[in-house]
Design a protein around this motif. Structure first.
Motif, PDB file in Angstrom:
ATOM      1  N   THR A 209     -16.945 -19.481  12.839  1.00  0.00           N
ATOM      2  CA  THR A 209     -16.907 -20.944  12.914  1.00  0.00           C
ATOM      3  C   THR A 209     -16.019 -21.561  11.839  1.00  0.00           C
ATOM      4  OG1 THR A 209     -18.866 -21.124  11.505  1.00  0.00           O
ATOM      5  CG2 THR A 209     -19.224 -21.025  13.897  1.00  0.00           C
ATOM      6  N   GLY A 210     -15.476 -20.732  10.942  1.00  0.00           N
ATOM      7  CA  GLY A 210     -14.601 -21.241   9.896  1.00  0.00           C
ATOM      8  C   GLY A 210     -15.256 -21.367   8.536  1.00  0.00           C
ATOM      9  N   THR A 211     -16.417 -20.719   8.317  1.00  0.00           N
ATOM     10  CA  THR A 211     -17.037 -20.788   6.990  1.00  0.00           C
ATOM     11  C   THR A 211     -16.219 -20.044   5.944  1.00  0.00           C
ATOM     12  OG1 THR A 211     -18.418 -18.868   7.547  1.00  0.00           O
ATOM     13  CG2 THR A 211     -19.384 -21.057   7.869  1.00  0.00           C
ATOM     14  N   ASP A 212     -15.291 -19.179   6.378  1.00  0.00           N
ATOM     15  CA  ASP A 212     -14.419 -18.498   5.420  1.00  0.00           C
ATOM     16  C   ASP A 212     -13.334 -19.422   4.882  1.00  0.00           C
ATOM     17  OD1 ASP A 212     -13.022 -18.702   7.770  1.00  0.00           O
ATOM     18  OD2 ASP A 212     -12.609 -16.554   7.982  1.00  0.00           O
ATOM     19  N   GLN A 213     -13.386 -20.705   5.254  1.00  0.00           N
ATOM     20  CA  GLN A 213     -12.482 -21.709   4.698  1.00  0.00           C
ATOM     21  C   GLN A 213     -13.229 -22.750   3.860  1.00  0.00           C
ATOM     22  OE1 GLN A 213      -9.820 -23.373   7.680  1.00  0.00           O
ATOM     23  NE2 GLN A 213      -9.965 -21.514   8.919  1.00  0.00           N
ATOM     24  N   LEU A 214     -14.524 -22.525   3.640  1.00  0.00           N
ATOM     25  CA  LEU A 214     -15.327 -23.477   2.875  1.00  0.00           C
ATOM     26  C   LEU A 214     -15.187 -23.222   1.381  1.00  0.00           C
ATOM     27  CD1 LEU A 214     -18.652 -23.509   4.944  1.00  0.00           C
ATOM     28  CD2 LEU A 214     -16.806 -25.201   4.990  1.00  0.00           C
ATOM     29  N   GLY A 215     -15.103 -24.287   0.610  1.00  0.00           N
ATOM     30  CA  GLY A 215     -15.078 -24.201  -0.846  1.00  0.00           C
ATOM     31  C   GLY A 215     -16.029 -25.228  -1.424  1.00  0.00           C
ATOM     32  N   TYR A 216     -15.487 -26.338  -1.914  1.00  0.00           N
ATOM     33  CA  TYR A 216     -16.284 -27.463  -2.394  1.00  0.00           C
ATOM     34  C   TYR A 216     -16.342 -28.500  -1.279  1.00  0.00           C
ATOM     35  CZ  TYR A 216     -15.925 -25.494  -7.092  1.00  0.00           C
ATOM     36  OH  TYR A 216     -16.018 -24.672  -8.189  1.00  0.00           O
ATOM     37  N   GLU A 217     -17.565 -28.786  -0.809  1.00  0.00           N
ATOM     38  CA  GLU A 217     -17.727 -29.606   0.384  1.00  0.00           C
ATOM     39  C   GLU A 217     -18.544 -30.866   0.097  1.00  0.00           C
ATOM     40  OE1 GLU A 217     -15.998 -28.519   2.983  1.00  0.00           O
ATOM     41  OE2 GLU A 217     -15.474 -26.702   1.868  1.00  0.00           O
ATOM     42  N   ASN A 218     -18.422 -31.841   0.997  1.00  0.00           N
ATOM     43  CA  ASN A 218     -19.132 -33.115   0.849  1.00  0.00           C
ATOM     44  C   ASN A 218     -20.494 -33.132   1.524  1.00  0.00           C
ATOM     45  OD1 ASN A 218     -17.222 -34.370  -0.696  1.00  0.00           O
ATOM     46  ND2 ASN A 218     -16.219 -35.418   1.004  1.00  0.00           N
ATOM     47  N   ASN A 219     -20.724 -32.221   2.467  1.00  0.00           N
ATOM     48  CA  ASN A 219     -21.981 -32.208   3.212  1.00  0.00           C
ATOM     49  C   ASN A 219     -22.492 -30.779   3.296  1.00  0.00           C
ATOM     50  OD1 ASN A 219     -21.825 -35.138   4.317  1.00  0.00           O
ATOM     51  ND2 ASN A 219     -19.876 -34.235   4.949  1.00  0.00           N
ATOM     52  N   ILE A 220     -23.800 -30.618   3.119  1.00  0.00           N
ATOM     53  CA  ILE A 220     -24.399 -29.282   3.138  1.00  0.00           C
ATOM     54  C   ILE A 220     -25.766 -29.347   3.799  1.00  0.00           C
ATOM     55  CG2 ILE A 220     -25.503 -29.515   0.895  1.00  0.00           C
ATOM     56  CD1 ILE A 220     -23.860 -26.299   2.225  1.00  0.00           C
ATOM     57  N   LEU A 221     -26.109 -28.290   4.517  1.00  0.00           N
ATOM     58  CA  LEU A 221     -27.434 -28.155   5.115  1.00  0.00           C
ATOM     59  C   LEU A 221     -27.775 -26.674   5.146  1.00  0.00           C
ATOM     60  CD1 LEU A 221     -29.850 -29.521   6.552  1.00  0.00           C
ATOM     61  CD2 LEU A 221     -28.655 -29.110   8.716  1.00  0.00           C
TER      62      LEU A 221
END
Length: 490
Positions: A391-403
């Motif tokens: 789903t593209g989580t390998d592009q996540l770093g510092y994010e504005n929304n988290i669950l």
């Protein structure tokens, strides 16, 4: 990669104000057991005092006596004034087994004593008693965290987090922590008075200084000279004042005020304009939180619920150069649904409105057990998430929304073996999802080296872990699958 005594999640993170976590082992389950055992020590003494009444007629089930004095016995460094204040027994008051048991529970709940045995002796007059309290102190200097790891970005990093929950024997908590890797380092000191002037108000401060960097990976090159990655150096220095009001023993309101000076250095400031002000800037925030915590232990609970809701905001009209609002909610639930079988459920959700500096955002490593988390605010690795569902989580770093929603099953193994309080086997897993604004995601990704490919609007992925935890007199040690991954420098 990273090897830690336990996967620490700083309990005084930005947006989560409140008590500076002492991570002291609040053995409430041990307290209850000791209370039942101490009943046997009360009964013979009370029976001896009531011999005359037994001869005259039926013995009262819970006789009442007049407290003449309290004697403290044993070798301990805790202030006698603090002990008497915790016992809350007034000379001349009426006491019985129930009142003394409650006083014993209050004393053990401080975490300063391993045992507290109560006994009664005859007073100078008929009906008076002397309460004799035999104390065995426990170690209150704890190794809260050990930072140790290696990665492709950092050959080695290491550090310690140590606290004393009863410094100088007056019930205050002092903490010092550091971590370093090459030219990067961070240092924090904290001090907390949990009950100012014997009131339900707490006050503390934290001072922080760090010099570190983050790898930045441009998604679209600003010009032909833009490299595939570049370093962003950040110097941070500041402090936080924390205040708490305990409406009930398990319910508190917390207010934090923070000021930090920042200095950044980057060859491509235009790519970072929404995540960090160039050059020198100021960050000042105010945070408000409410927390309900009925758990019997903060790290290895068997029963109870913790609910924490917090909001932290910054506005340039006060002091600073940033404007944002950070909302965070956490729900933790634990139950021993069968003897020796514990289920823990956790739910975390947060969002940021506005343009917060990148280190205030939600870092993927803090929510994925399979990735190294930050140490005192510094990230020493750049490995992306596994992205099991593509789903593209390998592009996540510092994010504005988290669950994140997760569950853990634990089986206690040992209890009360000398300096080992208890140990358990655990197996856990869950799902997490994170995203940020399209503008930020389209310009540069900080903290992790993104993998090529599409990215869903709200990428989600799996997090898993299993292993052993051991709670000892000097801290909590862990050996887990996630720690094993830390031995591989990816």
């Amino acid at each position: 990669m990273q090897l830690q005594l336990k996967k620490a999640r700083a309990q005084l993170e930005p947006g989560e104000p409140g008590r500076i976590s002492t991570r002291v082992n609040r053995q409430v389950w041990t307290v209850v057991a000791l209370a039942l055992l101490c009943w046997g020590s009360f009964a013979p003494s009370l029976a001896a005092q009531d011999t005359h009444e037994e001869q005259q007629g039926p013995r009262l089930p819970d006789p009442v006596y007049i407290l003449e004095r309290v004697e403290l016995v044993g070798e301990f460094s805790t202030s006698k004034d603090l002990i008497h204040e915790t016992l809350a027994l007034e000379l001349g008051q009426e006491v019985n087994v129930s009142i003394l048991t409650q006083a014993q529970l209050r004393l053990l709940a401080t975490g300063f004593f391993r045992t507290a045995q109560f006994g009664l002796e005859p007073g100078s007059e008929r009906g008076n008693v002397i309460v004799r309290v035999v104390l065995e102190e426990r170690n209150t200097i704890l190794l809260s965290d050990l930072f140790l790891g290696t990665s492709q970005r950092s050959d080695f990093w290491g550090g310690l987090d140590v606290l004393d929950s009863n410094i100088f024997g007056i019930g205050h908590t002092a903490r010092a922590a550091f971590v370093t890797s090459g030219d990067e380092f961070a240092f924090e000191v904290s001090y907390v008075d949990p009950t100012i002037f014997a009131s339900p108000v707490s006050m503390g401060f934290t001072a922080h200084f760090s010099r570190g960097g983050e790898q930045a990976f441009p998604v679209v090159a600003a010009d032909l000279n833009t490299p595939s990655s570049f370093e962003v150096d950040v110097l941070r220095a500041g402090g936080r004042l924390s205040n708490g009001l305990f409406i009930l023993p398990q319910l508190g309101l917390f207010l934090d005020l923070r000021v930090e000076g920042l200095k950044s250095d980057s060859p491509f400031d235009d790519l970072l304009e929404s995540q960090l002000q160039p050059g020198t800037s100021w960050l000042s925030t105010a945070a408000l939180a409410v927390e309900l915590d009925t758990r019997d232990d903060p790290v290895m609970p068997r029963n109870g619920v913790r609910l924490n809701l917090s909001a932290e905001g910054a506005h340039p009209s006060v002091v600073g150069d940033y404007q944002y609002l950070r909302l965070l909610g956490q729900l933790n639930f634990a139950t021993e649904f069968l003897p020796g079988h514990i289920l823990r459920l956790d739910l975390v959700g947060g969002t940021i409105i506005g343009e917060a500096p990148f280190f205030e955002r939600f870092f993927v490593g803090d929510f994925n057990d399979l990735l190294p988390s930050r140490n005192l605010g510094l990230n020493f690795a750049s490995r992306p998430a596994a992205d099991f569902f593509n789903t593209g989580t390998d592009q996540l770093g510092y994010e504005n929304n988290i669950l994140r929603a997760s569950a853990e099953y634990a089986i206690p193994l040992t209890e009360g073996i000398d300096w080992v309080y208890r140990s358990e086997f655990f197996l856990g897993g869950g799902l997490y999802a994170a995203t940020t604004s399209d503008a930020d995601a389209a310009r540069v990704i900080l903290g992790v080296e993104p993998m090529p490919g599409p990215r869903d609007p709200f990428p989600f992925d799996l997090t898993i872990n299993l292993g052993l935890r051991v709670e000892t007199s000097i801290g909590i040690f862990g050996l887990s699958f996630a720690n094993g991954l830390a031995l591989v420098p990816l």
